[in-house]
Design an enzyme around this catalytic site. Structure first.
Site, PDB file in Angstrom:
ATOM      1  N   TYR A 200       0.860  -1.188   0.000  1.00 33.47           N
ATOM      2  CA  TYR A 200       0.000   0.000   0.000  1.00 33.47           C
ATOM      3  C   TYR A 200       0.895   1.235   0.000  1.00 33.47           C
ATOM      4  O   TYR A 200       0.834   2.086   0.878  1.00 33.47           O
ATOM      5  CB  TYR A 200      -0.966   0.013   1.195  1.00 33.47           C
ATOM      6  CG  TYR A 200      -2.283   0.657   0.830  1.00 33.47           C
ATOM      7  CD1 TYR A 200      -3.269  -0.045   0.134  1.00 33.47           C
ATOM      8  CD2 TYR A 200      -2.528   2.001   1.130  1.00 33.47           C
ATOM      9  CE1 TYR A 200      -4.463   0.558  -0.232  1.00 33.47           C
ATOM     10  CE2 TYR A 200      -3.713   2.608   0.767  1.00 33.47           C
ATOM     11  CZ  TYR A 200      -4.681   1.882   0.089  1.00 33.47           C
ATOM     12  OH  TYR A 200      -5.856   2.497  -0.276  1.00 33.47           O
ATOM     13  N   LEU A 201       1.720   1.290  -1.015  1.00 36.63           N
ATOM     14  CA  LEU A 201       2.853   2.219  -1.049  1.00 36.63           C
ATOM     15  C   LEU A 201       2.420   3.674  -1.201  1.00 36.63           C
ATOM     16  O   LEU A 201       1.495   3.993  -1.949  1.00 36.63           O
ATOM     17  CB  LEU A 201       3.770   1.831  -2.216  1.00 36.63           C
ATOM     18  CG  LEU A 201       4.262   0.384  -2.195  1.00 36.63           C
ATOM     19  CD1 LEU A 201       5.090   0.096  -3.442  1.00 36.63           C
ATOM     20  CD2 LEU A 201       5.056   0.085  -0.936  1.00 36.63           C
TER      21      LEU A 201
ATOM     22  N   GLY B 148       6.322   8.074   0.843  1.00 36.86           N
ATOM     23  CA  GLY B 148       7.361   7.737   1.821  1.00 36.86           C
ATOM     24  C   GLY B 148       8.138   6.507   1.373  1.00 36.86           C
ATOM     25  O   GLY B 148       9.374   6.518   1.290  1.00 36.86           O
ATOM     26  N   HIS B 149       7.391   5.447   1.035  1.00 35.26           N
ATOM     27  CA  HIS B 149       8.049   4.233   0.506  1.00 35.26           C
ATOM     28  C   HIS B 149       8.824   4.551  -0.763  1.00 35.26           C
ATOM     29  O   HIS B 149       9.949   4.093  -0.961  1.00 35.26           O
ATOM     30  CB  HIS B 149       7.002   3.168   0.140  1.00 35.26           C
ATOM     31  CG  HIS B 149       6.157   2.689   1.273  1.00 35.26           C
ATOM     32  ND1 HIS B 149       4.826   3.035   1.413  1.00 35.26           N
ATOM     33  CD2 HIS B 149       6.445   1.868   2.320  1.00 35.26           C
ATOM     34  CE1 HIS B 149       4.332   2.436   2.491  1.00 35.26           C
ATOM     35  NE2 HIS B 149       5.292   1.733   3.062  1.00 35.26           N
TER      36      HIS B 149
ATOM     37  N   ASP C  45       9.092   5.522  11.237  1.00 36.32           N
ATOM     38  CA  ASP C  45       9.203   4.425  12.199  1.00 36.32           C
ATOM     39  C   ASP C  45      10.591   4.491  12.822  1.00 36.32           C
ATOM     40  O   ASP C  45      11.441   3.624  12.592  1.00 36.32           O
ATOM     41  CB  ASP C  45       8.956   3.098  11.495  1.00 36.32           C
ATOM     42  CG  ASP C  45       7.569   3.048  10.872  1.00 36.32           C
ATOM     43  OD1 ASP C  45       6.601   2.828  11.604  1.00 36.32           O
ATOM     44  OD2 ASP C  45       7.461   3.276   9.656  1.00 36.32           O
TER      45      ASP C  45
ATOM     46  N   GLN D  58      11.746   1.574  14.994  1.00 34.75           N
ATOM     47  CA  GLN D  58      12.036   0.429  14.129  1.00 34.75           C
ATOM     48  C   GLN D  58      13.413   0.580  13.484  1.00 34.75           C
ATOM     49  O   GLN D  58      14.226  -0.353  13.506  1.00 34.75           O
ATOM     50  CB  GLN D  58      10.960   0.332  13.047  1.00 34.75           C
ATOM     51  CG  GLN D  58      11.289  -0.626  11.921  1.00 34.75           C
ATOM     52  CD  GLN D  58      10.139  -0.726  10.922  1.00 34.75           C
ATOM     53  OE1 GLN D  58       9.139  -1.385  11.193  1.00 34.75           O
ATOM     54  NE2 GLN D  58      10.267  -0.069   9.778  1.00 34.75           N
TER      55      GLN D  58
ATOM     56  N   VAL E  14       8.211  11.644   4.945  1.00 35.11           N
ATOM     57  CA  VAL E  14       7.519  12.403   3.902  1.00 35.11           C
ATOM     58  C   VAL E  14       6.134  12.751   4.438  1.00 35.11           C
ATOM     59  O   VAL E  14       5.492  11.921   5.095  1.00 35.11           O
ATOM     60  CB  VAL E  14       7.416  11.582   2.603  1.00 35.11           C
ATOM     61  CG1 VAL E  14       6.685  12.379   1.521  1.00 35.11           C
ATOM     62  CG2 VAL E  14       8.810  11.185   2.110  1.00 35.11           C
TER      63      VAL E  14
END
Lengths: 283, 283
Positions: B32-33, B36-37, B150, B153, B176
């Site tokens: 579900y890009l 940011g990805h 994250d 993480q 982002v």
């Protein structure tokens, strides 16, 4: 034979081997080497272009009050033995090289680490899995070699390697014994002459169980009773555990099968804890 | 662009790249890009010969009752976006490819996984570390890319990579945001229009805290109070946590330093949990 104490130096040396297209066999040990260790090294030498042996008494696999301090050490003797076998590299890191300040990451193979030896040594297999994972990441070998005396360890390492998708082949090598049957262990060095005699109780009891199975006995409880009774004949020995479990999942079984059984025991001879086992089927 | 669903097929493809001497950049995602990805993918494309993106909604990092089932998924959209960026491989495994029956091995980064998000999600970081370790072992990339939204993480992954002696470089990429300041998250798709409006409370409160720090405020308690008060101005939002910790050890701090501080918060907007943060110093 090179003796290397740091990770960057080891990686540099290994890069050379890999650049030459060499396969690498790896034998992780805690030192004080006996013929059991040496049979792993010999197998690695046969199957790989290069052989790396690590000597590291891993504090993470000893619990509080266990024999980390008493664990026998003799680097000079180990070096001499490994040199005779023409090992390429001995990796001999300090504790802080493996566990620097603030170290925090541990790997566990769930319930596999909580049975048999894991019952009496609750953080033992966490320490084993973690250090082996680290060493495999550092050495990145083609194959790694483990002894079947530590059957649960070998099974857990194979499971970890599969679960974590590591690209290394794990080989397990048969138990090597003294002429009278005692399984070789670095810890045997800590036995008094009297303890050495009664330490035999475990291998004798297992041998008897094996014979009964060969004669057709399949009831796991009966096998455990037989082993316990046999050990109890000896003075100065206390039983830690006697278990009959499946080889592929380390789960208690009621009926022995000829392709998926681990019969394992641990005893105390004085202050020294010793283990031994036999398997029906392959680890 | 190849879409690969099994580990052996992926390894075969990667072997070709490695035989060509290609460097490999890896971007692990849950799909579900959003932009940011995509900024991670763009960075990987810039810095490596080949880029592999994984799409795997990892059940091990969701607790019981969490939003594993509600987590948004849209493979077609993801494929289109990654094709536009000329990604080499999309790795899209089924759950049983990553966690086959009897799976048992997990890695944990000690107390690092028990603070901040780990307090409300006790097994979350165990699931994250484990799947990332597995994916890194499968892909064996030169570099891997993680987003700073994250932050915990990213910090835990860097710590795990260091502790376990993995030979991969971890890069972290800035958050982002939507034009109004909301940090991009796949979970934003689950917000109702009303929730979307009040979700802004977190980024606004953090922005205000940042300004106060720029004006000289150094007291961590005062910063936390300020953030809480700001969020509390909004209806429909509940605070999960607001914390000020050190970047290098995730430990609570009393006084903010300009080179080692993470200010992080999590809120609930309806059934959706959202996180955001800013850092002083580098992850």
């Amino acid at each position: 034979m090179k003796i290397i104490e740091t990770i960057p130096q080891l990686r540099e040396e290994l890069r050379k081997y890999k650049a030459q297209g060499n396969t690498i066999g790896f034998v992780p040990t805690m030192g004080y080497l006996h013929q059991g260790h040496l049979s792993l090294v010999e197998q690695s030498k046969k199957e790989n272009d290069r052989t790396v042996v690590s000597i590291f008494v891993n504090p993470a696999q000893f619990g509080p009050g266990e024999d980390f301090d008493r664990y026998p050490r003799n680097l000079e003797m180990d070096e001499r033995l490994l040199k005779e076998l023409a090992v390429d590299v001995v990796f001999y890191p300090a504790v802080k090289e493996i566990y620097p300040g603030g170290y925090a990451t541990y790997v566990e193979v769930g319930k596999w680490g909580n049975v048999l030896c894991g019952k009496s040594r609750p953080t033992h297999f966490r320490g084993v899995s973690t250090v082996v994972l680290k060493l495999l990441n550092i050495v990145s070998p083609t194959c790694a070699y483990f002894g079947r005396k530590d059957a649960q360890q070998a099974i857990i390492i194979k499971k970890m390697v599969k679960d974590l998708n590591l690209e290394v082949t794990i080989h397990t090598i048969p138990i090597v014994r003294d002429p009278d049957g005692l399984a070789l262990s670095s810890r045997n060095a800590n036995l008094s002459p009297e303890e050495r005699k009664v330490a035999l109780s475990l291998s004798r009891a297992l041998e008897k169980a094996k014979t009964e199975i060969a004669h057709g006995l399949r009831d796991a409880s009966a096998i455990k009773d037989l082993i316990r009774k046999e050990i109890d004949k000896y003075p100065l020995v206390t039983i830690d555990y006697v278990e009959v479990v499946s080889l592929d999942a380390l789960e208690q079984i009621k009926t022995i099968t000829l392709d998926n059984t681990l019969v394992a025991g641990a005893i105390w001879a004085g202050k020294t804890r010793l283990i031994d086992n036999f398997t029906l089927g392959e680890i």
